[in-house]
Design a protein around this motif. Structure first.
Motif, PDB file in Angstrom:
ATOM      1  N   SER A 309       0.861  -1.187   0.000  1.00 43.16           N
ATOM      2  CA  SER A 309       0.000   0.000   0.000  1.00 43.16           C
ATOM      3  C   SER A 309       0.892   1.231   0.000  1.00 43.16           C
ATOM      4  O   SER A 309       2.113   1.145   0.173  1.00 43.16           O
ATOM      5  CB  SER A 309      -0.930   0.013   1.214  1.00 43.16           C
ATOM      6  OG  SER A 309      -0.188   0.121   2.420  1.00 43.16           O
ATOM      7  N   THR A 310       0.274   2.397  -0.199  1.00 39.70           N
ATOM      8  CA  THR A 310       1.001   3.659  -0.240  1.00 39.70           C
ATOM      9  C   THR A 310       0.205   4.710   0.519  1.00 39.70           C
ATOM     10  O   THR A 310      -0.848   4.426   1.084  1.00 39.70           O
ATOM     11  CB  THR A 310       1.218   4.118  -1.695  1.00 39.70           C
ATOM     12  OG1 THR A 310      -0.060   4.306  -2.318  1.00 39.70           O
ATOM     13  CG2 THR A 310       2.027   3.093  -2.485  1.00 39.70           C
ATOM     14  N   ALA A 311       0.706   5.947   0.480  1.00 39.01           N
ATOM     15  CA  ALA A 311       0.019   7.067   1.121  1.00 39.01           C
ATOM     16  C   ALA A 311      -0.613   7.944   0.051  1.00 39.01           C
ATOM     17  O   ALA A 311       0.010   8.238  -0.975  1.00 39.01           O
ATOM     18  CB  ALA A 311       0.996   7.886   1.956  1.00 39.01           C
ATOM     19  N   LEU A 312      -1.843   8.380   0.302  1.00 36.54           N
ATOM     20  CA  LEU A 312      -2.559   9.260  -0.614  1.00 36.54           C
ATOM     21  C   LEU A 312      -2.580  10.662  -0.018  1.00 36.54           C
ATOM     22  O   LEU A 312      -3.116  10.880   1.074  1.00 36.54           O
ATOM     23  CB  LEU A 312      -3.988   8.766  -0.830  1.00 36.54           C
ATOM     24  CG  LEU A 312      -4.894   9.652  -1.693  1.00 36.54           C
ATOM     25  CD1 LEU A 312      -4.353   9.750  -3.110  1.00 36.54           C
ATOM     26  CD2 LEU A 312      -6.321   9.118  -1.692  1.00 36.54           C
ATOM     27  N   LEU A 313      -1.997  11.630  -0.736  1.00 37.42           N
ATOM     28  CA  LEU A 313      -1.956  13.016  -0.293  1.00 37.42           C
ATOM     29  C   LEU A 313      -2.989  13.809  -1.095  1.00 37.42           C
ATOM     30  O   LEU A 313      -3.102  13.640  -2.318  1.00 37.42           O
ATOM     31  CB  LEU A 313      -0.567  13.611  -0.489  1.00 37.42           C
ATOM     32  CG  LEU A 313       0.493  13.240   0.574  1.00 37.42           C
ATOM     33  CD1 LEU A 313       0.794  11.743   0.566  1.00 37.42           C
ATOM     34  CD2 LEU A 313       1.784  14.022   0.348  1.00 37.42           C
ATOM     35  N   ASP A 314      -3.734  14.688  -0.408  1.00 40.80           N
ATOM     36  CA  ASP A 314      -4.886  15.326  -1.041  1.00 40.80           C
ATOM     37  C   ASP A 314      -4.576  16.649  -1.729  1.00 40.80           C
ATOM     38  O   ASP A 314      -5.473  17.311  -2.259  1.00 40.80           O
ATOM     39  CB  ASP A 314      -6.015  15.522  -0.031  1.00 40.80           C
ATOM     40  CG  ASP A 314      -5.639  16.490   1.096  1.00 40.80           C
ATOM     41  OD1 ASP A 314      -4.536  17.089   1.056  1.00 40.80           O
ATOM     42  OD2 ASP A 314      -6.461  16.643   2.028  1.00 40.80           O
ATOM     43  N   GLY A 315      -3.312  17.093  -1.739  1.00 37.42           N
ATOM     44  CA  GLY A 315      -2.961  18.319  -2.440  1.00 37.42           C
ATOM     45  C   GLY A 315      -3.215  19.584  -1.661  1.00 37.42           C
ATOM     46  O   GLY A 315      -2.992  20.694  -2.170  1.00 37.42           O
ATOM     47  N   THR A 316      -3.670  19.484  -0.404  1.00 36.17           N
ATOM     48  CA  THR A 316      -3.913  20.657   0.425  1.00 36.17           C
ATOM     49  C   THR A 316      -2.706  20.933   1.312  1.00 36.17           C
ATOM     50  O   THR A 316      -1.720  20.183   1.315  1.00 36.17           O
ATOM     51  CB  THR A 316      -5.146  20.443   1.312  1.00 36.17           C
ATOM     52  OG1 THR A 316      -4.848  19.447   2.307  1.00 36.17           O
ATOM     53  CG2 THR A 316      -6.338  19.996   0.486  1.00 36.17           C
ATOM     54  N   ASP A 317      -2.805  22.003   2.109  1.00 31.03           N
ATOM     55  CA  ASP A 317      -1.709  22.352   3.022  1.00 31.03           C
ATOM     56  C   ASP A 317      -1.439  21.254   4.038  1.00 31.03           C
ATOM     57  O   ASP A 317      -0.339  21.185   4.606  1.00 31.03           O
ATOM     58  CB  ASP A 317      -2.036  23.657   3.759  1.00 31.03           C
ATOM     59  CG  ASP A 317      -1.967  24.872   2.846  1.00 31.03           C
ATOM     60  OD1 ASP A 317      -1.449  24.721   1.718  1.00 31.03           O
ATOM     61  OD2 ASP A 317      -2.449  25.949   3.250  1.00 31.03           O
ATOM     62  N   GLU A 318      -2.436  20.405   4.302  1.00 31.76           N
ATOM     63  CA  GLU A 318      -2.270  19.345   5.289  1.00 31.76           C
ATOM     64  C   GLU A 318      -1.838  18.021   4.666  1.00 31.76           C
ATOM     65  O   GLU A 318      -1.708  17.020   5.368  1.00 31.76           O
ATOM     66  CB  GLU A 318      -3.575  19.142   6.058  1.00 31.76           C
ATOM     67  CG  GLU A 318      -3.963  20.325   6.924  1.00 31.76           C
ATOM     68  CD  GLU A 318      -2.877  20.653   7.945  1.00 31.76           C
ATOM     69  OE1 GLU A 318      -2.326  19.705   8.552  1.00 31.76           O
ATOM     70  OE2 GLU A 318      -2.559  21.845   8.114  1.00 31.76           O
ATOM     71  N   GLY A 319      -1.599  18.022   3.384  1.00 36.16           N
ATOM     72  CA  GLY A 319      -1.136  16.803   2.729  1.00 36.16           C
ATOM     73  C   GLY A 319       0.377  16.759   2.678  1.00 36.16           C
ATOM     74  O   GLY A 319       1.000  17.250   1.722  1.00 36.16           O
ATOM     75  N   TYR A 320       0.996  16.201   3.689  1.00 37.47           N
ATOM     76  CA  TYR A 320       2.458  16.135   3.760  1.00 37.47           C
ATOM     77  C   TYR A 320       2.873  15.063   4.747  1.00 37.47           C
ATOM     78  O   TYR A 320       2.073  14.591   5.569  1.00 37.47           O
ATOM     79  CB  TYR A 320       3.055  17.472   4.191  1.00 37.47           C
ATOM     80  CG  TYR A 320       2.713  17.860   5.612  1.00 37.47           C
ATOM     81  CD1 TYR A 320       3.495  17.442   6.685  1.00 37.47           C
ATOM     82  CD2 TYR A 320       1.588  18.634   5.889  1.00 37.47           C
ATOM     83  CE1 TYR A 320       3.167  17.768   7.999  1.00 37.47           C
ATOM     84  CE2 TYR A 320       1.254  18.976   7.190  1.00 37.47           C
ATOM     85  CZ  TYR A 320       2.044  18.539   8.232  1.00 37.47           C
ATOM     86  OH  TYR A 320       1.723  18.860   9.526  1.00 37.47           O
TER      87      TYR A 320
END
Length: 707
Positions: A309-320
């Protein structure tokens, strides 16, 4: 060098003047005479050579390993005399210092027409000593007349005869010492010092592991050279070196053995395969990292890898994701490599996969950006940016940036292959926290990633091409297999329960236990089954089989194979056995081309009428309905940018072609027909069996193992 002087020279001058005066008097009397006898003035000699080297003296003098041939062209410098110029002989002289005096040797050649080349091959019996400066000059002789001696910058030509080969070099290295110890490893620069005890060595030839030789000039005669080397593989390795002196003599070779350890493991690695709901990314090495609320673990992973599996980042300031600490030193003396599996959900703007803070900016960033309105993968180090490759939304890609502190250069890799140019860069700033999914600017964090990221690795060394290619490998996985054993209600099932093949009129499954009625025109008792208990039989008119949806993603790496047999001795039209495409054309098709007696793989560059095509082919005679047929396989390797057509498990050189314009077709897999300018056509006449489809590119060994 000394020219003739005193009475001898005055006598020559008088003879020359008398000759010219006599010639003038005879000319007045109407007699034809030559007026170009050698006389004092400019030198008659040109194109002077010592061996194969131009005449030189002083520091530029020639060093020779055998007695040289002295050469010169002799001709009147004034160009007078026309066709009646008298022939001349060449008088050569060599001399050298010996026992407080000078030793001289002379040779006069036979006469030749002016403008001829003259030579004197010096021999050992002349007593010319080794390691001594020897001078020579030449002049033209005609009867009792002579020209001035030749010279270069006022002196004679010089050479030194070197009769002894240099001593074999000695090799040492503190980075990779010889002996039984295993030292550092793959991707780590090492310095090897090479020096010969001979004081006239000016160049070394070195090679590592039997690879190509490279020449390394010594900074001065007899001085050592330092060779930089980056091991590409672990194990016992060797350096071979030879010394060469100014005469071109070579020493005996020296072989230096050293043991290279495996490449150092990453200094930081986050698989990002943490459980859904986790707020922390576990570290395989380095420091565990905290995740922002815009990060969700448990996302999809690229098939064909060991990731679950991997990590999904949503492109917002909190995606890190960040460990709040540096992962690697990025200064001038710190090499590093950083890479990850990524699947962008969006390829707009600038988006960061990974980077490391440096003050109010970033020491480096790896991600994508826009170039002339098109997305490109990008690796920025300091103020320099390297771009290349084309990101595609929702497609898995392995991206890696590499900085070599020894060479000061950086390189970007996409799916294991270098893209763009290697360039000099200068890292800057103090190392700050490592970042996944965002980059630092003076106003805060920006360029947030939107999509999946997995297996982020950071190395404190240079990753070599073989390692990078290995990290980017996606093992081919079987998507479908149709064994053509049955076709109940016109449907041939996929062995794993996937999409079936639907048979059209003119297509049927023939089984080995079918009763063959002599009155049946389609019955051929010699129509042996290709494999297993049955095969698909196609009539060449309308017979084909198809899936309802695409089977392979033709825009990425894929492989498709089948066993096929032509029914005709002399097919009268092209016949497609496998294809998949879109609305207007086939993304790929494999067909038999009777005009060239060959199997062809046709790759279309776009889903447009009349689009350009790349074609590769393999010669093959028609089967005529008999025999075991042929095993056909097509492999598209997106990372390598190449397509290959295999026939019976092998691909000749002409069976592979460069291809970079793959596109994703939304049509089903076709067995037995392909697109033409008039719609569906090129119907196949013969038998087809064991159709297989794979995501990813099969290796040559895997293709051969299919049968």
């Amino acid at each position: 060098m000394r020219e003739m002087n005193g009475p001898g020279r005055r006598r020559t001058a008088r003879l020359g003047a008398l000759s010219l005066a006599t010639a003038a008097m005879l000319a007045v009397q109407g007699m034809a005479v030559a007026v170009a006898d050698p006389a004092p003035g400019g030198s008659w000699a040109s194109e002077l050579e010592t061996g194969s080297r131009a005449c030189a003296a002083g520091d530029a003098k020639a060093y020779v390993r055998s007695m040289p041939v002295l050469r010169a062209v002799l001709s009147d410098p004034a160009g007078v005399g026309g066709a009646d110029k008298p022939p001349v002989a060449a008088e050569f002289e060599v001399w050298w210092a010996a026992d407080g005096g000078v030793e001289r040797r002379q040779m006069t050649s036979t006469s030749k027409p002016q403008g001829s080349a003259f030579s004197w091959h010096l021999s050992e019996d002349l007593g010319i000593p080794a390691d001594t400066v020897v001078s020579w000059h030449v002049r033209a002789v005609s009867g009792t007349n002579t020209s001035p001696w030749s010279s270069v910058s006022g002196v004679g030509c010089e050479f030194v005869y070197d009769g002894e080969s240099p001593a074999a070099p000695v090799v040492t290295s503190t980075d990779y010492p010889d002996g039984d110890d295993w030292t550092d490893g793959v991707g780590v620069h090492g310095t090897f010092r090479v020096v010969s005890s001979s004081d006239d060595v000016v160049m070394y030839k070195v090679s590592f592991g039997g690879g190509p030789q490279r020449e390394v000039a010594a900074p001065g005669p007899g001085q050592a050279v330092d060779i930089d080397f980056v091991p590409q593989a672990a194990g016992l390795q060797r350096l071979e070196a030879q010394a060469f002196d100014r005469a071109g003599r070579s020493s005996a070779p020296t072989t230096y053995f050293f043991r290279v350890g495996s490449g150092r493991a990453p200094v930081a690695r986050w698989k990002l395969a943490d459980a859904a709901g986790s707020q922390t990314a576990a570290a395989e090495s380095g420091t565990a990292a905290r995740a922002g609320s815009g990060t969700a673990f448990g996302a999809d992973a690229p098939s064909g890898t060991d990731l679950t599996s991997t990590a999904l980042l949503d492109g917002t300031d909190e995606g890190y994701i960040t460990p709040d600490a540096p992962a690697v030193r990025t200064g001038d003396d710190g090499s590093f490599s950083v890479g990850a599996w990524v699947r962008p959900a969006a390829v707009d703007g600038t988006r960061t996969v990974a980077g490391q803070d440096a003050g109010d900016g970033s020491a480096f960033t790896l991600g994508l950006r826009q170039d002339a309105g098109q997305p490109v993968w990008s690796f920025a180090v300091g103020d320099e940016r390297l771009d290349g490759g084309r990101p595609v939304a929702d497609r898995w890609t392995y991206v890696l940036g590499r900085y070599d502190a020894v060479t000061g250069s950086a390189r970007l890799y996409v799916d294991g292959s270098p893209v763009g140019e290697e360039r000099k860069v200068t890292p800057g700033g103090v190392d700050g926290p490592f970042q996944i999914g965002r980059s630092k600017s003076a106003t805060g964090y920006q360029d947030h990633w939107r999509g999946e990221i997995g297996d982020v690795r950071v190395h404190d060394r240079v990753l070599v091409p073989g390692e990078i290619a290995g990290l980017a490998v996606r093992k081919a996985e079987r998507l479908a297999h149709w064994d053509m054993e049955t076709a109940a209600d016109g449907v041939s099932p996929e062995v794993g329960g996937g999409q079936p093949l639907r048979l059209a009129p003119g297509a049927s499954v023939r089984r080995y236990d079918d009763v063959c009625e002599p009155a049946d025109p389609d019955c051929d008792p010699l129509d042996t089954i290709l494999a297993g208990d049955g095969h698909l039989r196609l009539d060449g008119v309308s017979g084909h089989a198809t899936t309802d949806r695409p089977v392979v993603d033709t825009g990425g790496s894929f492989s498709v194979s089948a066993t096929v047999r032509l029914a005709d001795d002399e097919p009268d039209h092209p016949m497609t056995v496998l294809s998949q495409g879109g609305k207007h054309g086939d993304a790929f098709k494999v067909r038999y081309q009777p005009s060239t007696y060959s199997w062809e793989l046709v790759m279309s560059h776009a889903d447009e009428p009349g689009a350009a095509e790349t074609v590769v082919s393999r010669y093959s005679q028609p089967d005529g309905g008999f025999g075991a047929g042929h095993q056909i396989a097509v492999v598209y390797d997106e990372a390598a940018g190449a397509v290959t057509l295999y026939v019976d498990g092998y691909a000749e050189t002409e069976g592979t072609a460069e291809f970079h314009d793959a596109w994703t077709g939304d049509g089903g897999l076709q067995v037995g027909r392909g697109r033409t300018a008039d719609g569906w056509g090129e119907y196949f006449h013969g038998a087809v069996d064991q159709v297989r489809a794979f995501s990813g590119a099969l290796t040559a060994g895997e293709v051969q193992a299919l049968w």
